[in-house]
Each structure stands twice: as structure tokens, then as C-alpha cells.
Write a protein that holds these residues in place. Structure first.
Motif, PDB file in Angstrom:
ATOM      1  N   LYS A  61      48.742  41.079  50.870  1.00 41.34           N
ATOM      2  CA  LYS A  61      48.545  40.841  49.446  1.00 41.34           C
ATOM      3  C   LYS A  61      47.901  39.474  49.217  1.00 41.34           C
ATOM      4  CE  LYS A  61      52.176  40.080  46.946  1.00 41.34           C
ATOM      5  NZ  LYS A  61      53.439  40.222  46.198  1.00 41.34           N
ATOM      6  N   ARG A  62      48.403  38.465  49.911  1.00 42.31           N
ATOM      7  CA  ARG A  62      47.820  37.123  49.776  1.00 42.31           C
ATOM      8  C   ARG A  62      46.369  37.110  50.254  1.00 42.31           C
ATOM      9  NH1 ARG A  62      52.876  35.162  52.346  1.00 42.31           N
ATOM     10  NH2 ARG A  62      54.312  34.814  50.631  1.00 42.31           N
ATOM     11  N   GLY A  63      46.102  37.824  51.351  1.00 42.48           N
ATOM     12  CA  GLY A  63      44.741  37.876  51.872  1.00 42.48           C
ATOM     13  C   GLY A  63      43.793  38.561  50.906  1.00 42.48           C
ATOM     14  N   LEU A  64      44.236  39.643  50.269  1.00 39.99           N
ATOM     15  CA  LEU A  64      43.386  40.334  49.293  1.00 39.99           C
ATOM     16  C   LEU A  64      43.138  39.470  48.063  1.00 39.99           C
ATOM     17  CD1 LEU A  64      44.803  43.954  49.483  1.00 39.99           C
ATOM     18  CD2 LEU A  64      42.562  43.173  50.239  1.00 39.99           C
ATOM     19  N   ILE A  65      44.152  38.738  47.641  1.00 33.34           N
ATOM     20  CA  ILE A  65      43.976  37.860  46.485  1.00 33.34           C
ATOM     21  C   ILE A  65      42.980  36.760  46.805  1.00 33.34           C
ATOM     22  CG2 ILE A  65      45.151  36.149  45.045  1.00 33.34           C
ATOM     23  CD1 ILE A  65      47.643  37.965  45.175  1.00 33.34           C
ATOM     24  N   SER A  66      43.124  36.140  47.983  1.00 35.41           N
ATOM     25  CA  SER A  66      42.185  35.069  48.341  1.00 35.41           C
ATOM     26  C   SER A  66      40.783  35.635  48.561  1.00 35.41           C
ATOM     27  CB  SER A  66      42.665  34.316  49.572  1.00 35.41           C
ATOM     28  OG  SER A  66      42.680  35.160  50.698  1.00 35.41           O
ATOM     29  N   PHE A  67      40.662  36.831  49.102  1.00 35.07           N
ATOM     30  CA  PHE A  67      39.355  37.461  49.280  1.00 35.07           C
ATOM     31  C   PHE A  67      38.720  37.738  47.929  1.00 35.07           C
ATOM     32  CE2 PHE A  67      36.716  41.284  49.686  1.00 35.07           C
ATOM     33  CZ  PHE A  67      35.802  40.846  50.615  1.00 35.07           C
ATOM     34  N   GLY A  68      39.510  38.175  46.961  1.00 33.60           N
ATOM     35  CA  GLY A  68      38.991  38.436  45.615  1.00 33.60           C
ATOM     36  C   GLY A  68      38.511  37.163  44.949  1.00 33.60           C
ATOM     37  N   LYS A  69      39.228  36.077  45.171  1.00 35.45           N
ATOM     38  CA  LYS A  69      38.822  34.787  44.585  1.00 35.45           C
ATOM     39  C   LYS A  69      37.518  34.292  45.217  1.00 35.45           C
ATOM     40  CE  LYS A  69      43.411  33.150  43.282  1.00 35.45           C
ATOM     41  NZ  LYS A  69      44.466  32.155  43.554  1.00 35.45           N
ATOM     42  N   GLU A  70      37.355  34.498  46.529  1.00 40.44           N
ATOM     43  CA  GLU A  70      36.135  34.076  47.199  1.00 40.44           C
ATOM     44  C   GLU A  70      34.951  34.932  46.774  1.00 40.44           C
ATOM     45  OE1 GLU A  70      36.867  34.206  51.384  1.00 40.44           O
ATOM     46  OE2 GLU A  70      38.364  32.640  51.297  1.00 40.44           O
ATOM     47  N   ALA A  71      35.182  36.194  46.543  1.00 40.77           N
ATOM     48  CA  ALA A  71      34.090  37.089  46.164  1.00 40.77           C
ATOM     49  C   ALA A  71      33.581  36.765  44.760  1.00 40.77           C
ATOM     50  CB  ALA A  71      34.568  38.538  46.228  1.00 40.77           C
ATOM     51  N   ARG A  72      34.442  36.296  43.886  1.00 37.68           N
ATOM     52  CA  ARG A  72      34.035  35.959  42.517  1.00 37.68           C
ATOM     53  C   ARG A  72      33.258  34.652  42.472  1.00 37.68           C
ATOM     54  NH1 ARG A  72      39.722  37.010  39.508  1.00 37.68           N
ATOM     55  NH2 ARG A  72      39.967  39.146  40.200  1.00 37.68           N
ATOM     56  N   SER A  73      33.526  33.752  43.400  1.00 40.50           N
ATOM     57  CA  SER A  73      32.869  32.435  43.367  1.00 40.50           C
ATOM     58  C   SER A  73      31.433  32.487  43.774  1.00 40.50           C
ATOM     59  CB  SER A  73      33.607  31.467  44.303  1.00 40.50           C
ATOM     60  OG  SER A  73      34.924  31.315  43.886  1.00 40.50           O
TER      61      SER A  73
END
Length: 69
Positions: free
Chosen positions: A57-69
Motif C-alpha cells: 500500500k505504501r509503495g503504491l501510494i508513493s508510486f502514485g505521487k511520483e507519477a503525478r509529479s
């Protein structure tokens, strides 16, 4: 014809259930599988799987944040 099928199904069901009924009357205990205190699935305990889920879950959240940037 339908009565024949109903009677056949009832007879087969009674034959299948016979060991359970006789075991209860006689008092024979059925074999129960031994479960360890910490159930394991694939070598991981339940608490391990919770940790894996949280890490994913933490990995998906951080991946989502990186993809938006």
C-alpha cells in the motif's frame, strides 16, 4: 420417475452420512488436522502478510505521487 431420482439421491446421501452418524453414536472422534499456533501460508504467518500488504500500500501510494509529479 421423479420419485425414483429423489429416493436414489436420498439413499446416496444417507450412505455418505452414515460414518458421521455412526461416529456420533459410538463416540468416535474424527481426525482433525493439526494447525500450528501461527498459521502459515506460503511460509509467511498472518502478521507477515499484514506487513506485506502495508508495504504494498505504501509503495503504491508513493508510486502514485511520483507519477503525478
Amino acid at each position: 420417475m421423479q420419485d425414483f431420482f429423489n429416493l436414489t439421491i436420498k439413499t446416496v446421501n444417507d450412505l455418505i452420512m452414515l460414518p458421521n452418524i455412526l461416529g456420533k453414536v459410538i463416540g468416535v472422534n474424527h481426525f482433525k488436522s493439526h494447525k500450528p499456533l501461527n498459521e502459515t501460508y506460503g511460509g509467511f504467518t498472518n502478521s507477515d502478510w499484514k506487513k506485506v500488504g502495508n508495504d504494498m500500500k505504501r509503495g503504491l501510494i508513493s508510486f502514485g505521487k511520483e507519477a503525478r509529479s
